[in-house]
Write a protein that holds these residues in place. Structure first.
Motif, short mmCIF file in Angstrom:
data_model
loop_
_atom_site.label_atom_id
_atom_site.label_comp_id
_atom_site.label_asym_id
_atom_site.label_seq_id
_atom_site.Cartn_x
_atom_site.Cartn_y
_atom_site.Cartn_z
N ASP A 54 27.22 12.38 1.73
CA ASP A 54 27.29 11.29 0.82
C ASP A 54 26.99 10.02 1.75
OD1 ASP A 54 28.18 12.56 -1.25
OD2 ASP A 54 30.48 12.39 -0.81
N ARG A 55 26.76 8.94 0.94
CA ARG A 55 26.77 7.78 1.87
C ARG A 55 27.82 6.94 1.63
NH1 ARG A 55 23.43 10.63 -0.56
NH2 ARG A 55 22.79 9.29 -2.11
N VAL A 56 28.29 6.03 2.87
CA VAL A 56 29.53 5.26 2.58
C VAL A 56 29.18 3.92 3.22
CG1 VAL A 56 31.91 4.92 3.62
CG2 VAL A 56 30.94 7.05 2.99
N VAL A 57 29.22 2.97 2.36
CA VAL A 57 29.34 1.48 2.93
C VAL A 57 30.14 1.24 3.61
CG1 VAL A 57 28.66 -0.90 2.11
CG2 VAL A 57 27.19 0.85 1.12
N VAL A 58 29.87 0.27 5.15
CA VAL A 58 30.97 -0.10 5.83
C VAL A 58 30.61 -1.40 5.82
CG1 VAL A 58 32.02 -0.19 8.01
CG2 VAL A 58 31.09 2.05 7.15
N ASP A 117 21.08 0.93 -3.76
CA ASP A 117 19.91 1.76 -3.02
C ASP A 117 20.48 2.70 -2.29
OD1 ASP A 117 17.08 1.13 -2.51
OD2 ASP A 117 17.72 1.50 -0.53
N ALA A 118 21.39 2.76 -1.49
CA ALA A 118 22.02 3.67 -0.81
C ALA A 118 22.51 4.90 -1.58
CB ALA A 118 22.97 3.26 0.13
N GLY A 119 23.14 4.56 -2.93
CA GLY A 119 23.86 5.67 -3.88
C GLY A 119 25.21 5.82 -3.21
N ALA A 120 25.81 4.82 -2.79
CA ALA A 120 27.10 4.89 -1.88
C ALA A 120 28.04 5.56 -3.02
CB ALA A 120 27.51 3.63 -1.17
N VAL A 121 29.26 6.51 -2.33
CA VAL A 121 30.22 6.74 -3.09
C VAL A 121 31.38 6.04 -2.79
CG1 VAL A 121 29.30 9.20 -3.13
CG2 VAL A 121 30.85 8.66 -1.52
N ALA A 122 31.49 5.21 -1.63
CA ALA A 122 32.73 4.80 -1.34
C ALA A 122 32.22 3.38 -0.32
CB ALA A 122 33.61 5.61 -0.54
N VAL A 123 32.94 2.61 -0.43
CA VAL A 123 32.87 1.29 0.58
C VAL A 123 34.21 1.05 1.37
CG1 VAL A 123 32.96 -1.29 0.76
CG2 VAL A 123 31.71 -0.02 -1.24
N ILE A 124 33.79 1.02 2.62
CA ILE A 124 35.05 0.82 3.58
C ILE A 124 35.01 -0.88 3.95
CG2 ILE A 124 36.12 1.11 5.75
CD1 ILE A 124 34.48 3.97 5.65
N LEU A 138 29.62 4.48 -7.21
CA LEU A 138 30.87 4.14 -6.11
C LEU A 138 32.06 4.69 -6.83
CD1 LEU A 138 31.49 2.54 -3.72
CD2 LEU A 138 31.78 0.43 -5.23
N ARG A 139 32.94 5.52 -6.09
CA ARG A 139 34.07 5.82 -6.73
C ARG A 139 35.38 5.11 -5.98
NH1 ARG A 139 31.63 11.06 -5.51
NH2 ARG A 139 33.03 11.36 -3.66
N GLN A 140 35.37 4.78 -4.62
CA GLN A 140 36.39 4.31 -4.13
C GLN A 140 36.19 3.36 -3.10
OE1 GLN A 140 38.50 8.14 -3.34
NE2 GLN A 140 40.28 7.01 -4.13
N VAL A 141 37.28 2.57 -3.08
CA VAL A 141 36.87 1.31 -2.15
C VAL A 141 38.36 1.33 -1.21
CG1 VAL A 141 37.06 -1.21 -1.54
CG2 VAL A 141 35.75 -0.16 -3.63
N LEU A 142 38.03 1.49 0.25
CA LEU A 142 38.99 1.77 1.17
C LEU A 142 39.41 0.42 1.69
CD1 LEU A 142 40.98 3.87 2.35
CD2 LEU A 142 39.18 4.42 3.95
N VAL A 143 40.74 -0.28 1.88
CA VAL A 143 40.78 -1.47 2.22
C VAL A 143 41.75 -1.53 3.42
CG1 VAL A 143 41.35 -3.68 1.70
CG2 VAL A 143 40.47 -2.10 0.08
N VAL A 201 42.02 1.48 -2.42
CA VAL A 201 43.27 2.25 -1.62
C VAL A 201 43.38 1.55 -0.37
CG1 VAL A 201 43.80 4.49 -0.75
CG2 VAL A 201 42.62 4.51 -2.72
N TRP A 202 44.57 1.23 0.02
CA TRP A 202 45.00 0.49 1.12
C TRP A 202 44.73 1.54 2.38
CZ3 TRP A 202 44.94 -4.24 2.03
CH2 TRP A 202 45.67 -5.20 1.23
#
Length: 666
Positions: free
Chosen positions: A144-148, A188-195, A225-230, A246-247
Motif C-alpha cells: 500500500d502507499r501512505v502519504v506522510v 497519483d500514488a493511489g494512497a490508502v492513508a494520510v499521516i 484514501l480510507r483513513q487520516v491519522l493525526v 483518527v488521532w
C-alpha cells in the motif's frame, strides 16, 4: 537540449584556492588520502558488479542473501540484488539491538520553542513498532502507499520507518505544499492513508496541516484514501471526520511495542518522492529498498566519515530527499546520533544554528547554501547573531547540499563556522540519485571553494555534448552517469515512458543517465563544477520547481491572467529567483495597481503550489516574445530578468518591440 557555452563556464572557474586535507581530518578517516580513494575507484573499475556486491554484503543485513548483483536485461529499468530480501527499518533499528548502539541516543530533537527530547535506539525501535502495529490495525498492508504530511518531529521519522517496517511505500509531502499539490500526490500514488498533524510549529507560529489535508480531499478524486491519522502537535482543535480521521494517540493505545519487520524483495519500492518536472505534472520518483539503503549508509560513512561518537545534524526537512537520506534513513542505518530540529534557522533569532551546535556538541553539520547566505547577511547587519559568539569547537566536518555553493559563501562558512579547520563536503546529488554522487571526501580530497570535486567510487560521471560525446576538461556540457548504480531512480511512478524520456534519452543510446544539469571539469584537476539546469526546472533554495507548474498556476487565475512565462535569475540568497512575465486580460496596470496585482498573483501561486513557488518578481506586458510559430523565447526573457542587454538576433520574433516594454516594466 542546450548546454551552457563553454566560454561562459570558463569564467567561473578561476579559483586558485586549494585546501589540502589536514592531518586531523585524515587521522582515522574511513577513506584517508587520495591513494585510498583511487584504490576504491580502481576496484569498481576492475570488477563493477563485484565491487557493489561486496559493499552490499558488508553494509546490509539480509534475510535472504542475493545471488544476482545487477540485472540489466530491461535497461534502463535496472534491478539490483533482486533475488535478495531484507527490511529497511530492521537495517536501521533491529540490527543495533544487542550492541552498544542499543542504548545510544538515536535522536536529539529540539522543538520550535527550544524544548529538547532524546530518544535511544531501543526507544525508537519500540515507537516505530507500535506505530507499525497501529497502521496494520487500520488495514494498511504491504504494498500500500501512505502519504506522510508531517512537521519536522520525531513522529515524522517514526511514521516513515513504520511504513518501511510493514512494507508499505511512503510518499512524504513537504509541509509547505498546498492542498492542490497534496491532492495531486494522493491521487497519483493511489494512497490508502494520510499521516499528518493538526498543526506544525514554525518560527513561533502554528501553521495548519490537517486543515490542508481536509481541503485536499475536498478537491475530489482521492478515491483510494480510507483513513487520516493525526498527530496532535499542538492543543489547538481541528475538525475530525468520524470514520475517516483518527488521532495518533488513540491509534497507538494498547498497541504492542513489538512488530516483526516484514521481509520485502530488494527491489520493493521503499518510497515515492514527488519532484518537479519541466511539464506541469509532478514526477513520482520511485526508489528501491536495498540499493537506496546501501547508498545512504555508505555515503554517511564516506562523505561524512561518520564515527561512533559523532553528533550529526542535517538541517533538511523530511519532505525533501535530503531529509529522507540524511535524517530518516542514513544516520540510523549507520548507528549515529543525530539532531533533528523543528522550525526555522532565524527563530528566535538568526543565531539558532550556532547556538544549537554549541548546545548539543554537533560534530558534523550539513545545511544548504541558501541558509548560509541568508545567515551571512544577518550576521553582517547584526553582530549579535554572528557565529563567533558561539562555541563551535566540536565541529569537525561541514557539508553543503541543494545547489552549488558560491566560493565566497564557502570561504565564510570555512572561516566563521568551521574555524578554518573543518573540511567542507560540497555534495552534488539529486532526488533521483538517492544519495551523494560527486563530493569531496573529508580525509582525502583537496578542496576547491565552489567545486563538488570528484565522483564517489563506483559513480561513472562524465560531461558530454548533445549526442553523448565526451567533452574535454575546461569545456562545458551535460552531466551524465554512464553506468547504473544501486541507489538510482527505478521508475517514475506509473509512467515508465516518461522515466525513459526524462532520464535516458534515446539520442544518447537510452542507457546513459542524464542528470539535467550542465557541468564543467577544471583543466588542472578534473574537478566537477555544476553550472545550472539544462531544462526548465528552477532551483530555489535547493528546491526544484518546474516552470510549467508555476505558469500553470498563474494561468489558472482565469479572471486575471491570459498568458504567463516563468524563468529564473541568479539570486544572492536563494541561488535562483523566480521571475514571471504575465499578460493580463486587461490593460497594463501602472504604479500602485501593478503592485497590488503582483501581490495578488504571488499569493495565488503560494495557495496553488506553496510559498516556495512565489515569484520574486512579476513583470506585466501586452504580450510575450514569440517566434512566428508561436514559441515563447524564454532565453530572451532570461536575459531581461537578469538585466542583460539583448545581443541575440531577434529577427525571428513576431513582436520584437515587446522586449523593450518587458525590460522597462518593473
Amino acid at each position: 537540449m542546450s548546454n551552457t557555452p563553454s566560454s561562459a563556464i570558463e569564467s567561473v572557474l578561476v579559483e586558485n584556492r586549494v585546501f589540502e586535507p589536514s592531518a586531523r581530518a585524515q587521522q582515522g578517516a574511513r577513506v584517508a588520502g587520495m591513494a585510498a580513494y583511487q584504490a576504491l575507484c580502481q576496484e569498481a573499475q576492475a570488477d563493477y558488479e563485484g565491487f557493489w556486491a561486496r559493499l552490499a554484503r558488508e553494509a546490509l543485513v539480509w534475510d535472504k542473501p542475493f545471488t544476482q548483483t545487477l540485472n540489466a536485461t530491461q535497461a534502463p529499468f535496472y534491478r539490483w540484488f533482486e533475488d535478495g530480501q531484507l527490511n529497511a527499518s530492521a537495517n536501521c533499528l533491529d540490527r543495533h539491538m544487542g550492541t552498544e548502539v542499543e542504548t545510544k541516543t538515536a535522536i536529539i530533537f529540539e522543538s520550535d520553542d527550544g524544548q529538547v527530547t532524546r530518544v535511544t535506539y531501543r526507544e525508537l525501535l519500540e515507537r516505530v513498532a507500535q506505530f507499525a502495529n497501529a497502521l496494520k490495525a487500520m488495514g494498511v498492508q504491504k504494498g500500500d502507499r501512505v502519504v506522510v504530511y508531517m512537521p519536522m518531529t520525531i513522529e515524522g521519522v517514526v511514521a516513515m520507518q513504520a511504513c518501511a517496517r510493514i512494507g508499505a511505500t511512503h510518499s512524504v509531502v513537504f509541509g509547505g505544499f498546498s492542498a492542490k499539490a497534496l491532492q495531486e500526490r494522493i491521487i497519483d500514488a493511489g494512497a490508502v492513508a494520510v499521516i499528518t498533524a493538526n498543526y506544525q510549529m514554525r518560527g513561533g507560529k502554528e501553521l495548519p496541516l490537517k486543515g490542508i489535508v481536509d481541503d485536499a480531499i475536498a478537491l475530489g478524486g482521492c478515491d483510494t484514501l480510507r483513513q487520516v491519522l493525526v498527530f496532535q502537535r499542538t492543543a489547538t482543535p481541528v475538525n475530525m471526520q468520524a470514520g475517516r480521521d483518527v488521532w495518533l494517540h488513540d491509534a497507538l493505545q494498547g498497541q504492542s511495542t513489538q512488530c516483526p519487520a516484514e521481509v520485502v524483495d530488494a527491489e520493493h519500492p521503499l518510497f515515492i518522492l514527488y519532484t518537479s518536472g519541466s511539464t506541469g505534472k509532478p514526477k513520482g520518483v520511485q526508489h528501491s529498498t536495498a540499493g537506496y539503503l546501501l547508498w545512504t549508509k555508505l555515503t554517511m560513512q564516506w562523505t561524512f566519515d561518520i564515527r561512533a561518537d559523532d553528533i550529526f545534524w542535517c538541517t533538511a526537512d523530511i519532505g525533501w530527499i535530503t531529509g529522507h537520506s540524511y535524517v530518516a534513513y542514513g544516520p540510523l542505518a549507520a548507528g549515529a546520533t543525530q539532531i533533528i530540529f523543528e522550525g526555522v534557522p532565524t527563530y528566535p533569532d538568526a543565531s539558532r544554528f550556532w547556538q544549537m551546535i554549541e548546545r548539543h556538541g554537533c560534530t558534523v553539520f550539513y545545511t544548504a547554501p541558501t541558509a548560509i547566505r541568508s545567515l551571512i547577511k544577518m550576521a553582517e547587519t547584526n553582530d549579535a547573531v554572528h557565529p563567533k559568539h558561539s562555541n563551535l569547537s566540536t565541529l569537525r566536518i561541514l557539508g553543503s547540499v541543494g545547489e552549488p555553493i558560491n566560493p565566497e559563501a564557502w570561504m565564510w562558512y570555512h572561516e566563521h563556522v568551521g574555524g578554518q579547520r573543518c573540511p567542507i563536503v560540497d555534495t552534488f546529488w539529486q532526488t533521483e540519485t538517492g544519495g551523494h554522487m560527486i563530493t569531496p571526501l573529508p580525509g582525502a580530497t583537496p578542496l576547491v571553494p565552489g567545486s563538488c570535486t570528484l565522483p564517489l567510487p563506483g559513480i561513472a560521471a562524465a560531461i558530454v555534448d548533445e549526442t553523448g560525446n565526451d567533452m574535454p576538461n575546461g569545456a562545458g556540457g551535460m552531466l551524465v552517469i554512464k553506468k547504473p548504480w544501486p541507489s538510482m531512480i527505478r521508475n517514475i511512478w506509473g509512467d515508465p515512458e516518461r522515466f525513459k524520456k526524462s532520464y535516458f534519452p534515446a539520442e544518447m543510446g537510452g542507457t546513459i543517465y542524464l542528470a539535467g544539469d550542465g557541468a564543467v571539469r577544471s583543466a588542472d584537476r578534473g574537478y566537477f563544477r555544476i553550472t545550472g539546469r539544462i531544462d526548465d526546472v528552477l532551483n530555489v533554495s535547493g528546491h526544484r520547481l518546474g516552470t510549467m507548474e508555476i505558469e500553470s498556476a498563474l494561468v489558472a487565475k482565469t479572471d486575471l491572467v491570459a498568458e504567463a512565462a516563468v524563468v529564473g535569475r541568479p539570486d544572492d540568497t536563494t541561488g535562483e529567483a523566480i521571475v514571471a512575465f504575465v499578460v493580463l486580460k486587461r490593460a497594463l496596470p501602472s504604479g500602485q495597481e501593478g503592485k497590488q496585482l503582483a501581490t495578488e498573483l504571488r499569493n495565488w501561486v503560494a495557495k496553488e503550489i506553496g510559498p516556495i513557488a512565489k515569484p520574486k518578481e512579476i513583470r506585466f506586458g501586452e504580450n510575450l516574445p514569440k517566434t512566428r510559430s508561436g514559441k515563447i523565447m524564454r532565453r530572451l526573457l532570461r536575459a531581461i530578468a537578469k538585466g542583460e542587454a539583448i545581443t541575440q538576433d531577434v529577427s525571428t520574433l513576431e513582436n520584437p518591440a515587446i522586449l523593450e516594454q518587458l525590460a522597462n516594466t518593473h
